[in-house]
Structure formats: structure tokens, C-alpha cells
Scaffold this motif. Structure first.
Motif: not given
Ligand SMILES: Nc1ncnc2c1ncn2[C@@H]1O[C@H](COP(=O)(O)OP(=O)(O)OP(=O)(O)O)[C@@H](O)[C@H]1O
Ligand SMILES: [Mg+2]
Length: 261
Positions: A13, A18, A85, A37-44, A202, A16
């Protein structure tokens, strides 16, 4: 052959990264926890599997067949249902419409599609009852419901799709203990039906209670894949944080190394 296999998934992104070359597989009849962790990339990662994000690189296969995941509908057709989420419920719409969103049962009369509202209501009530989710009237808008009720609706929608793979991103984060039990009972019943579940959480205790295997993501890369009964919470926390890593990627001693090809 794995039910779902993703290889070399990369997603940026802007500046970043992801996801950085993620390989991830799920077998039939398995509950795979996805932690990090938060931001690890799980949701992506799960948004790529759900057709909500197009990866920059990589391939997703279901039952060995490559998938073109350009929309959530593509994922549904391949048998993948995702509970996001953010839940992605339409707040102003009522409960039953949310359950059927985009897949409403229609009957054609003289070629014109008519929504089968009574059938939708009955089916919505049946699905919610099977989940022991109590909602007074499925014609109420979802914006006034509790977190647990909304979760129930999102799960009912996934059930309605009748998917082979159900992905749940933090399904229990907003729930009371009794509601967490319901979600876990639902996950177990899916496993018993031979379906696969990916569960992001988590809560390490919950992960150890419900999962068969655990995949750990850290800074957009796979840090480890463990069989739950063969590992322990402190080992998983170590993988999540990168502790015990002689060559932590964050370490200043590696800061000037060139990026991996
Ligand atoms: N739509 C987006 N636009 C820009 N950056 C994004 C977007 N979605 C995710 N990111 C970035 O990609 C990285 C991974 O985010 P992601 O949401 O996948 O993390 P996560 O593991 O699900 O975290 P959490 O536990 O907080 O839900 C982060 O740095 C986030 O800021
Ligand atoms: Mg997330």
C-alpha cells in the motif's frame, strides 16, 4: 492436496509492504489460526483470499485450481466465505437483508425477479436460531444491535453461502464470554462437517483452545507454521514478537543489508 493454497502473495500500500511473499495453506477439516502483531498483514492476507484486495504478486489455488479473485463474489463462487474484522454489515439495512446481501433468493414472475421476503425471513430466523443468536425481529436495522448480535449476523451470512472455507477475522474480539463459546461451537461444527476455518485472533488462549495449526505472520512474512498440540503459547508469542531471533529483521545489525530478492 490442500483445500486452499496461496503462494508468493505480495501486497503493498504505497510505501507500506503489507505482505512480502507469503505462502499459506489450509487443509480440509482443519481450523487454522492466523496470528501476528497489529499491522503484521493478517487482514490483508485474508482480504486477498476473499477477493477484496488484488495482490501485486502471487497465486491462490482452491482444490488445486488457480482462482481469479477479483471480487468477493468470485470468492463466494469458489466456496470461500469471509467474516471481515469490520464485519461489513450495512447498518441501515435490516438483519435479513444483511444475511442475504447480494445473494437474495428471487422468484421470477413473467421474467421479472421478485424478492422472496417471507422465505428470506424464515431462512434468516432459522440460521440465527441455529447459532443461538437472539434477535427480536429480523426486519430491524442492524445499526442498533450489539456487537455479539452483529457477529451472529455475519456468521449467519457465511453459513448461508455454504462455503468450504470460512475465514473469520477477529470474530470474538468484541464478544462476551458466552458469545465466544457460541462462536467456538460454530467453528467446531464446521470442522466436523469437513470444512476448513481460518481464524484470526489476538487471544492466544483462544487460539490454543480452538485451532489445529497456527500460522504466525510478522511484518508481512510467515514467521512459522506450528501444529497446535506440538507447540506452546510462549513459543507462539516468541514468533509473533520475533524474540529469540538471532537475526531479527528489525535488528540494527541488519538494517543495511540489501533486500531479499
Ligand atoms: N487499505 C490500506 N491502505 C493502506 N495501508 C494499509 C491498508 N490496509 C492495510 N494497510 C497497512 O498494511 C499493514 C498490514 O495491515 P493489516 O490490516 O493487514 O494488519 P493486521 O495484521 O490485520 O493488524 P491488526 O491485528 O491490527 O488487525 C499495516 O501497516 C497497515 O497500515
Ligand atoms: Mg486486522
Amino acid at each position: 492436496m490442500a483445500l486452499l493454497e496461496a503462494t508468493g502473495i505480495a501486497k503493498r500500500f504505497g510505501g507500506v509492504t503489507a505482505l512480502d511473499g507469503v505462502d499459506f495453506a489450509v487443509e480440509r477439516g482443519e481450523v487454522m489460526a492466523l496470528v501476528g502483531d497489529n499491522g503484521a498483514g493478517k487482514s490483508t492476507l485474508i482480504k486477498v483470499l476473499a477477493g477484496a484486495h488484488l495482490p501485486d504478486r502471487g497465486e491462490v489455488r482452491m482444490r488445486g485450481e488457480p482462482l481469479e479473485l477479483r471480487s468477493p463474489q468470485d470468492a463466494w463462487k469458489a466456496g470461500i466465505a469471509t467474516i471481515f474484522q469490520e464485519l461489513a454489515l450495512a447498518g441501515k439495512m435490516n438483519v435479513q437483508d444483511n444475511i442475504f446481501l447480494g445473494r437474495e433468493p428471487c422468484r421470477r414472475v413473467l421474467g421479472i425477479p421478485f424478492l422472496q421476503r417471507r422465505a428470506m425471513r424464515r431462512e434468516a430466523e432459522r440460521l440465527l436460531a441455529s447459532l443461538e443468536v437472539e434477535i427480536r425481529d429480523t426486519r430491524l436495522p442492524v445499526e442498533n444491535l450489539s456487537g455479539g448480535q452483529r457477529q451472529g449476523i455475519a456468521i449467519a451470512r457465511a453459513l448461508h453461502i455454504d462455503a468450504d472455507l470460512i475465514i473469520m477475522d477477529e470474530p470474538t474480539a468484541a464478544l462476551a464470554v458466552a458469545e465466544v463459546r457460541k462462536v467456538f461451537a460454530f467453528v467446531r461444527s464446521l470442522r466436523e462437517q469437513g470444512k476448513a476455518v481460518i481464524l484470526i485472533s489476538h487471544n492466544i488462549q483462544d487460539v490454543f483452545e480452538i485451532s489445529d495449526r497456527i500460522t504466525v505472520l510478522r511484518q508481512g512474512r510467515i514467521e512459522g507454521v506450528c501444529t497446535t498440540t506440538a507447540t506452546d503459547p510462549s513459543a507462539i508469542v516468541g514468533l509473533i514478537t520475533g524474540a529469540g531471533h538471532a537475526s531479527s529483521r528489525r535488528g540494527p545489525e541488519h538494517a543495511s543489508l540489501p533486500a531479499q530478492p
